[in-house]
Design an enzyme around this catalytic site. Structure first.
Site, PDB file in Angstrom:
ATOM      1  N   SER A 192      -0.138  -6.244   5.716  1.00 18.29           N
ATOM      2  CA  SER A 192      -0.752  -6.923   4.583  1.00 18.29           C
ATOM      3  C   SER A 192      -0.661  -8.436   4.745  1.00 18.29           C
ATOM      4  CB  SER A 192      -0.074  -6.490   3.278  1.00 18.29           C
ATOM      5  OG  SER A 192      -0.659  -7.131   2.170  1.00 18.29           O
ATOM      6  N   ASP A 205      -2.917  -0.752  10.645  1.00 21.23           N
ATOM      7  CA  ASP A 205      -3.119  -0.796   9.189  1.00 21.23           C
ATOM      8  C   ASP A 205      -3.771  -2.087   8.714  1.00 21.23           C
ATOM      9  OD1 ASP A 205      -1.991   1.688   9.034  1.00 21.23           O
ATOM     10  OD2 ASP A 205      -0.095   1.034   8.141  1.00 21.23           O
ATOM     11  N   LYS A 248       0.853  -1.186   0.000  1.00 19.14           N
ATOM     12  CA  LYS A 248       0.000   0.000   0.000  1.00 19.14           C
ATOM     13  C   LYS A 248       0.888   1.235   0.000  1.00 19.14           C
ATOM     14  CE  LYS A 248       0.850   1.352   4.452  1.00 19.14           C
ATOM     15  NZ  LYS A 248       1.517   2.618   4.856  1.00 19.14           N
ATOM     16  N   GLY A 283       3.986  -4.148   4.486  1.00 18.31           N
ATOM     17  CA  GLY A 283       4.284  -5.565   4.318  1.00 18.31           C
ATOM     18  C   GLY A 283       3.732  -6.458   5.407  1.00 18.31           C
ATOM     19  N   PRO A 305      10.061  -4.902   1.251  1.00 19.45           N
ATOM     20  CA  PRO A 305      11.063  -4.654   2.288  1.00 19.45           C
ATOM     21  C   PRO A 305      10.417  -4.412   3.649  1.00 19.45           C
ATOM     22  CG  PRO A 305      10.762  -2.694   0.957  1.00 19.45           C
ATOM     23  CD  PRO A 305       9.976  -3.780   0.284  1.00 19.45           C
ATOM     24  N   MET A 306      11.077  -4.899   4.681  1.00 15.56           N
ATOM     25  CA  MET A 306      10.589  -4.668   6.037  1.00 15.56           C
ATOM     26  C   MET A 306      10.954  -3.247   6.462  1.00 15.56           C
ATOM     27  SD  MET A 306      11.620  -8.366   7.694  1.00 15.56           S
ATOM     28  CE  MET A 306      10.891  -7.992   9.288  1.00 15.56           C
ATOM     29  N   GLY A 307      10.068  -2.635   7.244  1.00 14.42           N
ATOM     30  CA  GLY A 307      10.313  -1.270   7.699  1.00 14.42           C
ATOM     31  C   GLY A 307      10.295  -0.268   6.578  1.00 14.42           C
ATOM     32  N   GLY A 308       9.513  -0.557   5.522  1.00 17.26           N
ATOM     33  CA  GLY A 308       9.511   0.306   4.352  1.00 17.26           C
ATOM     34  C   GLY A 308       8.343   1.266   4.270  1.00 17.26           C
ATOM     35  N   GLY A 309       7.346   1.094   5.152  1.00 16.13           N
ATOM     36  CA  GLY A 309       6.187   1.973   5.104  1.00 16.13           C
ATOM     37  C   GLY A 309       5.193   1.620   4.031  1.00 16.13           C
ATOM     38  N   ILE A 310       5.306   0.424   3.437  1.00 15.72           N
ATOM     39  CA  ILE A 310       4.360   0.027   2.390  1.00 15.72           C
ATOM     40  C   ILE A 310       3.487  -1.153   2.838  1.00 15.72           C
ATOM     41  CG2 ILE A 310       5.592   0.985   0.430  1.00 15.72           C
ATOM     42  CD1 ILE A 310       6.904  -1.666  -0.074  1.00 15.72           C
TER      43      ILE A 310
END
Length: 291
Positions: free
Chosen positions: A109, A141, A10, A106, A99-104
């Site tokens: 989700s 989230d 996201k 993961g 990626p972990m800690g990427g703000g998307i």
């Protein structure tokens, strides 16, 4: 039954911090949109109650992994609330791309995909509304991924209103670091006083992210990445970082910039979508199972 489920990324197309509550949580306004890109989670139903994560993830103990937590949370709900006695086990494998800690999104989700998927594998017929409530226990989230539609979020992220932002193409780039969300939210210089505005006004205004100045100040890699991307297109941080995204009208335009990227830029191109790939996949599976 064995199925491989999508676990999409996201973006926070904008993110404003509008206040801080007495309990320390921050009030916000943000716009979530999914990407047609993400992890893949393969689940095989078991004939017992064991929950096995078959993929080792560096730095994360299995019992602390949101995948395992989500599976066991749903299992407990089925046992304690629904009083189901049938076997509720699963072997789970993840093809980890995000990626972990990427703000998307993961981890969130992944948790949502497990809740949605196991509800189908175990034939427990739990509503998305209930699954979203369970998801709140795993992370702020998770509910938006469970509900499966782009959304405007308010409060501490729990008040969701379906939204339909334009489905643009994005170049999403990762600077090679992880950013801790608490590190951003505890920074004394974080702007916590953005005015609350209705969604129509926010959609017409230029998009921004209140967390971005802190991430750029604290992490040279983020500052370098944002500065490079801004040469080509509107670009900003997603969530609390570390990923940065640029928006384009076409896939070709996004790929053109990605192909110019220096060696230290790691990224991908994906389209923003308002219906989650997870829910599209579930709809297809449901049709097949009920034919």
């Amino acid at each position: 039954m064995t199925l491989t489920w999508p676990s999409p990324a996201k973006l926070n197309l904008f993110l404003y911090i509008t206040g801080r509550r007495a309990d320390g949580y921050h009030e916000l306004q943000t716009l979530f949109q999914f990407l047609n890109y993400g992890d893949e989670i393969t689940i095989t139903t078991r004939a017992d109650d064991q929950i096995n994560l078959l993929t080792t993830m560096a730095g994360v103990e299995p019992e602390k992994n949101l995948i395992v937590k989500a599976a066991k949370l749903l299992q407990c709900y089925c046992r304690d609330v629904l009083n189901l006695s049938k076997p509720l086990g699963a072997d789970i494998h993840i093809n980890k791309i995000l990626p972990m800690g990427g703000g998307i999104g993961g981890g969130s989700s992944n948790a949502a995909t497990v809740l949605i998927a196991l509800n189908e594998h175990w034939a427990t017929a739990i509503s998305d509304e209930t699954l979203a409530e369970l998801g709140k226990k795993l992370g702020a989230d998770v509910p938006v991924f469970v509900r499966g539609h782009a959304a405007f979020a308010e409060g501490i992220g729990e008040i969701l209103t379906p939204a339909t932002p334009k489905e643009k193409w994005y170049l999403v780039a990762h600077p090679g670091i992880e950013i801790s969300t608490p590190m951003i939210f505890t920074d004394p210089q974080l702007n916590r006083n953005s005015p609350k505005r209705p969604l129509p006004a926010l959609l017409l205004a230029p998009y921004a992210n209140d967390c971005e100045p802190i991430a750029r100040k604290r992490f040279r890699e983020v500052e370098q990445l944002v500065s490079w991307l801004l040469e080509y297109a509107p670009s900003r941080l997603t969530g609390t970082g570390a990923c940065v995204f640029s928006e384009f009208e076409t896939q070709a335009d996004a790929l053109k910039v990605l192909n110019k990227a220096p060696s230290w830029v790691h990224g991908f191109v994906a389209q923003g979508v308002n219906e989650s790939p997870l829910h599209k996949f579930r709809a297809g599976i449901t049709r097949v199972l009920h034919q």
